[in-house]
Design a protein around this motif. Structure first.
Motif: not given
Length: 209
Positions: A131, A184-185, A187-188, A191-192
């Motif tokens: 990530q 956090i960016v 991680k998103y 996820k996407a």
């Protein structure tokens, strides 16, 4: 929310392990504005709620989940910790978005001098490494740092003298454990990017096509 810019070094004054872990911590230098009960303070990158406070000293309860994911349960009286108060509306955003939710622990694998600076190599596991990106951000014990090296299960960061002096990272040794929170960016995005499992065959079987 935090920025990863450490504001104070603190000293653990008391550790209670009754019904749950309770930490009492004092900032080594006074805060410009006294702490308030109910506010959030990041301790080595872990968001904790101030339960009681007296000047620069405060008490915080630690959840069982937090104990299992972080190194807070290993703290002893006299231990030094990084402290940052929560970001308030209108405050300068100097580091990166840090939630205070530690993803995992990592081990210092190498500490290499680089002129006046030095590099820390940290074993972090494959999930967090996947990530992360070179020149992206990582929070190590709550300190916002730029990733200067990256492998399948490790990452590296460079520290300037000021960061080494004003945080606990300067005293870290090979083998020491640290709290890690990925950007956090990242991680998103990860996820996407995961396959949804939605295929043409699945749609046909469900009667949509």
């Amino acid at each position: 929310m935090f920025t990863g810019l450490i504001q104070r070094i603190g000293t653990v004054k008391r550790v209670s392990r009754g019904a749950g872990l309770v930490l009492e911590i004092a900032a080594d230098t006074p805060w410009a504005k006294p702490l308030e009960e109910g506010e959030s303070v990041a301790v080595n990158g872990v968001c904790l709620t101030v339960v009681k406070c007296d000047g620069s000293r405060f008490t915080a309860d630690v959840l069982r989940e937090t104990e299992s994911r972080t190194g807070l349960a290993e703290l002893v009286p006299g231990a030094k910790v990084n402290l940052e108060r929560a970001l308030r509306a209108g405050d300068a955003m100097g580091g990166h978005i840090v939630q205070g939710h530690v993803d995992c622990r990592g081990a210092i694998a190498a500490k290499t001098p680089k002129g006046r600076d030095f590099q820390l190599k940290v074993r972090c596991g494959r999930v967090l490494a996947s990530q992360s990106v070179l020149k992206g951000s990582i929070a190590i014990d709550g300190v916002s740092l730029t990733i200067s090296g990256l492998g399948d299960d490790w990452l590296a960061v460079d520290l300037i003298p000021t960061t080494a002096k004003d945080t606990t990272l300067g005293s870290k040794k090979v083998g020491d454990m640290v709290n890690l929170e990925g950007d956090i960016v990242g991680k998103y995005v990860a996820k996407a990017a995961k396959p949804s499992g939605l295929t043409e065959e699945a749609l046909q079987n469900a009667g949509f096509i």
